[in-house]
Design a protein around this motif. Structure first.
Motif, PDB file in Angstrom:
ATOM      1  N   LEU A   4     -28.242 -21.456 -31.391  1.00 11.99           N
ATOM      2  CA  LEU A   4     -28.218 -21.709 -32.832  1.00 11.99           C
ATOM      3  C   LEU A   4     -27.718 -23.112 -33.133  1.00 11.99           C
ATOM      4  O   LEU A   4     -28.251 -23.796 -34.017  1.00 11.99           O
ATOM      5  CB  LEU A   4     -27.342 -20.661 -33.527  1.00 11.99           C
ATOM      6  N   ALA A  45     -29.803 -26.058 -34.985  1.00 11.75           N
ATOM      7  CA  ALA A  45     -29.221 -26.673 -36.181  1.00 11.75           C
ATOM      8  C   ALA A  45     -29.155 -28.188 -36.035  1.00 11.75           C
ATOM      9  O   ALA A  45     -29.441 -28.932 -36.977  1.00 11.75           O
ATOM     10  CB  ALA A  45     -27.834 -26.094 -36.443  1.00 11.75           C
ATOM     11  N   TRP A  73     -32.099 -15.139 -37.974  1.00 16.82           N
ATOM     12  CA  TRP A  73     -31.275 -16.275 -37.550  1.00 16.82           C
ATOM     13  C   TRP A  73     -32.124 -17.418 -37.015  1.00 16.82           C
ATOM     14  O   TRP A  73     -31.673 -18.567 -36.968  1.00 16.82           O
ATOM     15  CB  TRP A  73     -30.270 -15.835 -36.494  1.00 16.82           C
ATOM     16  N   ILE A  81     -34.113 -23.183 -37.133  1.00 13.26           N
ATOM     17  CA  ILE A  81     -32.981 -22.390 -37.605  1.00 13.26           C
ATOM     18  C   ILE A  81     -33.436 -21.498 -38.761  1.00 13.26           C
ATOM     19  O   ILE A  81     -34.289 -21.889 -39.570  1.00 13.26           O
ATOM     20  CB  ILE A  81     -31.822 -23.310 -38.043  1.00 13.26           C
ATOM     21  N   THR A 108     -28.537 -18.302 -41.367  1.00  9.63           N
ATOM     22  CA  THR A 108     -27.478 -19.293 -41.162  1.00  9.63           C
ATOM     23  C   THR A 108     -27.037 -19.892 -42.489  1.00  9.63           C
ATOM     24  O   THR A 108     -25.857 -20.185 -42.684  1.00  9.63           O
ATOM     25  CB  THR A 108     -27.954 -20.406 -40.224  1.00  9.63           C
ATOM     26  N   THR A 150     -24.798 -17.315 -44.232  1.00  8.53           N
ATOM     27  CA  THR A 150     -23.480 -17.290 -43.610  1.00  8.53           C
ATOM     28  C   THR A 150     -22.670 -18.500 -44.028  1.00  8.53           C
ATOM     29  O   THR A 150     -21.465 -18.405 -44.318  1.00  8.53           O
ATOM     30  CB  THR A 150     -23.609 -17.243 -42.084  1.00  8.53           C
TER      31      THR A 150
END
Length: 258
Positions: free
Chosen positions: A20, A24, A59, A71, A75, A78
């Motif tokens: 992840l 990102a 995700w 991504i 995300t 969150t």
């Protein structure tokens, strides 16, 4: 296998986080399966299975051909939850509005994240609007007012050896040069970034000392063309006052996150 506080690292969880973070960091550059497998040093089949699991949960996202990966929207959700639940961010936001109204310039709140700072809140100048918000983005700590204000709260022995990446011709790229600048920051009690991070922009950074060492800082960013000596003095005066008020408003009873 590495350990943290005596607990063995869970390899599958670590690999998921690494994936992840890799996606990102790529931003708007989607990756192919083999690129991700090579970057993390895992078999192609294992990477494919992990990607499919994360796609199913939002995700990670993929294109219509199923060959490019980026991504996912989870995300973002969150990250928004992080900002909404953080008591420091809630505390500081009204003061950013005050500073923006008083100075007419862009005001930031950021938190130290390793060798970077992560932007948590921004109030943009009406005279200098960005097309993309900085909130949720990272910036090298050595190159900007926010990061340097926070590095100055720590001993120079914590600085990496360097050389550091140059973002502009004015960026300090050696440990010795940065350490000398941090000494000046400690003496004047605020940092100054004169086109070290972004050409044409000067920043003034102020560490928020409600934690020891400080984790958060606020800054004021100004285009060089608008910065006069009188305006610089006004910025320093207002931002020092805002910093003092923020620190005075901090109360106990909140979670002390590590």
């Amino acid at each position: 296998m590495s350990e943290t506080a005596g607990v063995r690292e869970v390899k599958s969880a670590a690999r998921t986080v690494e994936l992840l973070e890799l996606l990102a960091d790529r931003g708007d550059r989607p990756a192919r399966l083999q690129e991700l497998a090579d970057a993390l040093g895992v078999p192609r089949s294992s990477m494919y299975a992990l990607l499919q699991t994360l796609i199913a949960r939002g995700w990670v996202r993929t294109d219509t051909t199923g060959s490019l990966y980026g991504i996912g929207i989870r995300t973002l959700l969150t990250g928004t939850s992080y900002l909404d639940s953080d008591p420091r961010v809630r505390l500081v936001r009204p003061y950013l509005d005050e500073a923006s109204d008083a100075l007419g310039e862009t005001i930031h709140l950021a938190r130290l994240d390793g060798r970077n700072v992560a932007y948590l809140a921004t109030r943009e100048s009406h005279a200098y609007l960005r097309t993309i918000s900085r909130v949720g983005r990272r910036f090298p700590a050595h190159a900007g007012a926010l990061g340097k204000a926070l590095l100055a709260e720590r001993p120079d022995t914590d600085l990496p050896d360097g050389p550091y990446p140059a973002l502009t011709p004015n960026t300090r790229t050696t440990k010795a040069a940065l350490a000398a600048d941090l000494a000046d920051i400690r003496a004047r009690d605020h940092s100054i970034d004169r086109e070290e991070g972004v050409t044409g922009i000067v920043g003034f950074g102020f560490a928020l000392r409600y934690d020891t060492p400080a984790q958060d800082a606020i800054s004021c960013s100004v285009p060089v063309a608008r910065l006069t000596r009188e305006h610089e003095e006004q910025i320093v005066t207002v931002m020092h006052e805002i910093r003092t008020r923020i620190e005075s408003a901090t109360t106990g009873g909140t979670v002390n996150w590590r």
